[in-house]
Scaffold this motif. Structure first.
Motif, PDB file in Angstrom:
ATOM      1  N   LEU A 133       4.934  18.253   8.843  1.00 14.84           N
ATOM      2  CA  LEU A 133       4.887  16.759   8.860  1.00 14.84           C
ATOM      3  C   LEU A 133       4.884  16.310   7.376  1.00 14.84           C
ATOM      4  O   LEU A 133       4.066  16.451   6.676  1.00 14.84           O
ATOM      5  CB  LEU A 133       3.593  16.488   9.669  1.00 14.84           C
ATOM      6  N   TYR A 134       5.893  15.537   7.095  1.00 13.64           N
ATOM      7  CA  TYR A 134       6.050  14.853   5.759  1.00 13.64           C
ATOM      8  C   TYR A 134       5.507  13.583   5.771  1.00 13.64           C
ATOM      9  O   TYR A 134       6.096  12.754   6.628  1.00 13.64           O
ATOM     10  CB  TYR A 134       7.528  15.110   5.122  1.00 13.64           C
ATOM     11  N   GLU A 135       4.605  13.120   4.901  1.00 12.33           N
ATOM     12  CA  GLU A 135       4.130  11.749   4.910  1.00 12.33           C
ATOM     13  C   GLU A 135       5.417  10.851   4.090  1.00 12.33           C
ATOM     14  O   GLU A 135       6.123  11.267   3.282  1.00 12.33           O
ATOM     15  CB  GLU A 135       2.995  11.569   3.840  1.00 12.33           C
ATOM     16  N   ILE A 136       5.466   9.677   4.878  1.00  6.00           N
ATOM     17  CA  ILE A 136       6.554   8.843   4.571  1.00  6.00           C
ATOM     18  C   ILE A 136       5.715   7.697   3.874  1.00  6.00           C
ATOM     19  O   ILE A 136       4.862   6.997   4.016  1.00  6.00           O
ATOM     20  CB  ILE A 136       7.003   8.052   5.775  1.00  6.00           C
ATOM     21  N   ALA A 137       6.193   7.723   2.527  1.00  7.84           N
ATOM     22  CA  ALA A 137       5.589   6.757   1.605  1.00  7.84           C
ATOM     23  C   ALA A 137       5.825   5.565   1.890  1.00  7.84           C
ATOM     24  O   ALA A 137       6.721   4.972   1.968  1.00  7.84           O
ATOM     25  CB  ALA A 137       6.154   7.235   0.131  1.00  7.84           C
ATOM     26  N   GLN A 138       4.833   4.491   1.750  1.00  7.75           N
ATOM     27  CA  GLN A 138       4.796   3.289   2.258  1.00  7.75           C
ATOM     28  C   GLN A 138       4.599   2.362   0.977  1.00  7.75           C
ATOM     29  O   GLN A 138       5.288   1.165   1.059  1.00  7.75           O
ATOM     30  CB  GLN A 138       3.634   2.885   3.307  1.00  7.75           C
ATOM     31  N   GLY A 139       4.039   2.829   0.076  1.00  2.80           N
ATOM     32  CA  GLY A 139       4.039   1.991  -1.230  1.00  2.80           C
ATOM     33  C   GLY A 139       2.662   1.183  -1.104  1.00  2.80           C
ATOM     34  O   GLY A 139       2.037   0.875   0.169  1.00  2.80           O
ATOM     35  N   GLY A 140       1.983   0.966  -2.036  1.00  4.57           N
ATOM     36  CA  GLY A 140       0.641   0.301  -2.025  1.00  4.57           C
ATOM     37  C   GLY A 140      -0.402   1.352  -1.641  1.00  4.57           C
ATOM     38  O   GLY A 140      -0.099   2.600  -1.543  1.00  4.57           O
ATOM     39  N   PRO A 141      -1.559   0.952  -1.654  1.00  3.56           N
ATOM     40  CA  PRO A 141      -2.874   1.846  -1.443  1.00  3.56           C
ATOM     41  C   PRO A 141      -2.728   2.385  -0.132  1.00  3.56           C
ATOM     42  O   PRO A 141      -2.066   2.086   0.852  1.00  3.56           O
ATOM     43  CB  PRO A 141      -3.888   0.828  -1.230  1.00  3.56           C
ATOM     44  N   PRO A 142      -3.577   3.780   0.040  1.00  2.00           N
ATOM     45  CA  PRO A 142      -3.376   4.269   1.436  1.00  2.00           C
ATOM     46  C   PRO A 142      -4.184   3.697   2.359  1.00  2.00           C
ATOM     47  O   PRO A 142      -4.998   2.859   2.123  1.00  2.00           O
ATOM     48  CB  PRO A 142      -4.150   5.733   1.037  1.00  2.00           C
ATOM     49  N   ASN A 143      -3.777   3.890   3.733  1.00  2.00           N
ATOM     50  CA  ASN A 143      -4.536   3.367   4.724  1.00  2.00           C
ATOM     51  C   ASN A 143      -5.753   3.963   5.261  1.00  2.00           C
ATOM     52  O   ASN A 143      -5.636   4.956   5.907  1.00  2.00           O
ATOM     53  CB  ASN A 143      -3.645   3.018   6.174  1.00  2.00           C
ATOM     54  N   ILE A 144      -6.742   3.775   4.552  1.00  2.00           N
ATOM     55  CA  ILE A 144      -8.208   4.384   4.860  1.00  2.00           C
ATOM     56  C   ILE A 144      -8.900   4.030   6.067  1.00  2.00           C
ATOM     57  O   ILE A 144      -8.634   2.625   6.238  1.00  2.00           O
ATOM     58  CB  ILE A 144      -9.016   4.286   3.480  1.00  2.00           C
ATOM     59  N   ASN A 145      -9.494   4.764   7.095  1.00  2.00           N
ATOM     60  CA  ASN A 145      -9.859   4.430   8.221  1.00  2.00           C
ATOM     61  C   ASN A 145     -11.334   4.130   7.826  1.00  2.00           C
ATOM     62  O   ASN A 145     -12.362   4.572   8.230  1.00  2.00           O
ATOM     63  CB  ASN A 145     -10.165   5.378   9.305  1.00  2.00           C
ATOM     64  N   ALA A 146     -11.412   2.519   7.422  1.00  2.89           N
ATOM     65  CA  ALA A 146     -12.892   2.306   7.052  1.00  2.89           C
ATOM     66  C   ALA A 146     -12.767   0.516   6.883  1.00  2.89           C
ATOM     67  O   ALA A 146     -11.707   0.138   6.924  1.00  2.89           O
ATOM     68  CB  ALA A 146     -13.304   2.653   5.513  1.00  2.89           C
ATOM     69  N   SER A 147     -13.819   0.124   7.309  1.00  4.50           N
ATOM     70  CA  SER A 147     -13.777  -1.561   7.184  1.00  4.50           C
ATOM     71  C   SER A 147     -14.279  -2.189   6.000  1.00  4.50           C
ATOM     72  O   SER A 147     -14.201  -3.173   6.115  1.00  4.50           O
ATOM     73  CB  SER A 147     -14.926  -1.863   8.423  1.00  4.50           C
ATOM     74  N   SER A 148     -14.689  -1.292   5.114  1.00  3.66           N
ATOM     75  CA  SER A 148     -15.168  -1.907   3.672  1.00  3.66           C
ATOM     76  C   SER A 148     -14.840  -1.052   2.566  1.00  3.66           C
ATOM     77  O   SER A 148     -14.357   0.179   2.897  1.00  3.66           O
ATOM     78  CB  SER A 148     -16.659  -2.345   3.549  1.00  3.66           C
ATOM     79  N   MET A 149     -14.615  -1.210   1.354  1.00  3.35           N
ATOM     80  CA  MET A 149     -14.466  -0.456   0.231  1.00  3.35           C
ATOM     81  C   MET A 149     -15.664   0.623   0.134  1.00  3.35           C
ATOM     82  O   MET A 149     -15.402   1.686  -0.130  1.00  3.35           O
ATOM     83  CB  MET A 149     -14.205  -1.150  -0.857  1.00  3.35           C
ATOM     84  N   GLY A 150     -16.790   0.096   0.456  1.00  8.42           N
ATOM     85  CA  GLY A 150     -17.785   0.897   0.411  1.00  8.42           C
ATOM     86  C   GLY A 150     -17.974   2.066   1.195  1.00  8.42           C
ATOM     87  O   GLY A 150     -18.324   3.367   0.994  1.00  8.42           O
ATOM     88  N   GLU A 151     -17.545   1.764   2.579  1.00  5.66           N
ATOM     89  CA  GLU A 151     -17.343   2.701   3.627  1.00  5.66           C
ATOM     90  C   GLU A 151     -16.097   3.711   3.187  1.00  5.66           C
ATOM     91  O   GLU A 151     -15.949   4.795   3.599  1.00  5.66           O
ATOM     92  CB  GLU A 151     -17.040   2.084   4.809  1.00  5.66           C
ATOM     93  N   ALA A 152     -14.929   3.073   2.533  1.00  8.60           N
ATOM     94  CA  ALA A 152     -13.816   3.972   2.442  1.00  8.60           C
ATOM     95  C   ALA A 152     -14.283   5.229   1.428  1.00  8.60           C
ATOM     96  O   ALA A 152     -13.697   6.242   1.613  1.00  8.60           O
ATOM     97  CB  ALA A 152     -12.793   3.091   1.695  1.00  8.60           C
ATOM     98  N   ILE A 153     -15.225   4.681   0.470  1.00  6.66           N
ATOM     99  CA  ILE A 153     -15.662   5.963  -0.389  1.00  6.66           C
ATOM    100  C   ILE A 153     -16.359   6.904   0.437  1.00  6.66           C
ATOM    101  O   ILE A 153     -15.981   8.158   0.054  1.00  6.66           O
ATOM    102  CB  ILE A 153     -16.510   5.117  -1.715  1.00  6.66           C
ATOM    103  N   ARG A 154     -17.111   6.477   1.198  1.00  8.27           N
ATOM    104  CA  ARG A 154     -18.009   7.469   1.870  1.00  8.27           C
ATOM    105  C   ARG A 154     -16.994   8.493   2.929  1.00  8.27           C
ATOM    106  O   ARG A 154     -17.061   9.671   2.850  1.00  8.27           O
ATOM    107  CB  ARG A 154     -19.078   6.859   2.684  1.00  8.27           C
ATOM    108  N   VAL A 155     -16.049   7.621   3.566  1.00  3.50           N
ATOM    109  CA  VAL A 155     -15.118   8.553   4.345  1.00  3.50           C
ATOM    110  C   VAL A 155     -14.269   9.262   3.431  1.00  3.50           C
ATOM    111  O   VAL A 155     -13.985  10.545   3.865  1.00  3.50           O
ATOM    112  CB  VAL A 155     -14.206   7.469   5.276  1.00  3.50           C
ATOM    113  N   VAL A 156     -13.557   9.135   2.466  1.00  2.00           N
ATOM    114  CA  VAL A 156     -12.900  10.130   1.547  1.00  2.00           C
ATOM    115  C   VAL A 156     -13.829  11.017   1.039  1.00  2.00           C
ATOM    116  O   VAL A 156     -13.469  12.263   1.226  1.00  2.00           O
ATOM    117  CB  VAL A 156     -12.173   9.080   0.495  1.00  2.00           C
ATOM    118  N   HIS A 157     -14.993  10.541   0.452  1.00  2.00           N
ATOM    119  CA  HIS A 157     -15.953  11.901   0.130  1.00  2.00           C
ATOM    120  C   HIS A 157     -16.286  12.821   1.130  1.00  2.00           C
ATOM    121  O   HIS A 157     -16.128  14.071   0.935  1.00  2.00           O
ATOM    122  CB  HIS A 157     -17.301  11.110  -0.330  1.00  2.00           C
ATOM    123  N   ASP A 158     -16.521  12.407   2.438  1.00  2.00           N
ATOM    124  CA  ASP A 158     -16.967  13.251   3.512  1.00  2.00           C
ATOM    125  C   ASP A 158     -15.724  14.186   3.784  1.00  2.00           C
ATOM    126  O   ASP A 158     -16.034  15.191   3.934  1.00  2.00           O
ATOM    127  CB  ASP A 158     -17.256  12.456   4.670  1.00  2.00           C
TER     128      ASP A 158
END
Length: 280
Positions: A133-158
């Motif tokens: 499964l090859y990721e298709i580059a979309q351009g721009g920032p990745p679509n992180i499954n989070a509702s805020s930037m703070g939550e995004a950090i925690r999600v990626v860190h976890d």
């Protein structure tokens, strides 16, 4: 798996950003959404995967050794564009069925990491497919499954914490005189992902925060220095696992060094940046 069971896993996976218990606890799992070959409707299935470098992951159409390929495999043959949910990220991907020696090498790595794959192959006359499964580059920032930037950090860190814990467990379980090929790939994929994440912070997030919040300059400077130290540890691990005569004990020692430094770094970054980002 029965539909009700799959749906329960899907809901738990999404609610906990990739963490599940029960049958799939401790497994590398993603949600694969294909387009129905006959219906044209989306179908989501929990699927185990193998890391395989920065631009693709592998999934195996074992169906637990059933005589027929799973439905999701038939779907992606008809419609190779799929959606992947990794827990931290959601992205579009292109499915490619591996053939010949490439398929055999990938399946051999899977068997080396988990003999259960060989048991599935022994149960069926079909050659179990391996799909990249090859990721298709979309351009721009990745679509992180989070509702805020703070939550995004925690999600990626976890996500990094879970993967590193799996690697540590695999190294302990496979303690011996050699380091398995799939375990090497797991380590190198993790190293590449961590490098890309820290590079993105260094050139993207940190300069923006420094400009908007000059009072956080000392914390950002410390985080940047920690990135440099972790990069050195990542390179040490990369060097050990790519050596022809890799010493598993040396690899485990490098993983432990990286784990200690990374956990301290992630914790400090969350303490400093999550309240700031959530307030914004």
């Amino acid at each position: 798996m029965p539909h009700d069971f799959n749906q329960q896993v899907i809901e738990e996976f999404r609610a906990n950003k990739g963490r599940v218990g029960g049958y799939f606890e401790g497994a590398r799992l993603l949600l694969l959404t294909t387009t129905g070959a006959r219906t044209g409707r989306p179908h989501t299935t929990p699927v185990g995967y193998l890391p395989d470098g920065g631009d693709r992951v592998l999934v195996i159409a074992s169906a637990a050794g059933a005589p027929k390929h799973p439905a999701w495999f038939h779907n992606l043959l008809a419609n190779p564009r799929v959606t992947i949910e990794s827990g931290a990220f959601t992205y579009e991907a292109r499915a490619v069925v591996l053939e010949g020696e490439e398929r055999d090498r990938a399946f051999a790595r899977a068997v080396e990491a988990d003999p259960g794959w060989a048991a599935y192959q022994e149960k069926t006359d079909r050659v179990i497919p391996v799909v990249a499964l090859y990721e298709i580059a979309q351009g721009g920032p990745p679509n992180i499954n989070a509702s805020s930037m703070g939550e995004a950090i925690r999600v990626v860190h976890d996500a990094f914490r879970r993967e590193l814990a799996l690697i540590r467990e695999e190294m302990s379980a496979g303690a011996g005189t050699t380091l398995g090929a799939q375990l090497r790939v797991n380590c190198l994929t993790f190293c590449a992902g961590l490098h890309n994440h820290h590079t993105g912070e260094d050139i993207g997030m940190f300069p923006v925060l420094a400009d908007r919040h000059p009072e956080f300059a000392p914390a950002l400077a410390r985080l940047g220095e920690e990135h440099e130290r972790i990069a050195e540890l990542v390179e040490d691990l990369r060097r050990v696992v790519t050596a022809e005569d890799t010493d598993p004990a040396a690899a485990r020692a490098e993983v432990e060094r990286l784990t200690a430094a990374l956990e301290a770094h992630l914790t400090y970054e969350e303490e400093q940046l999550v309240p700031l980002l959530d307030a914004a």
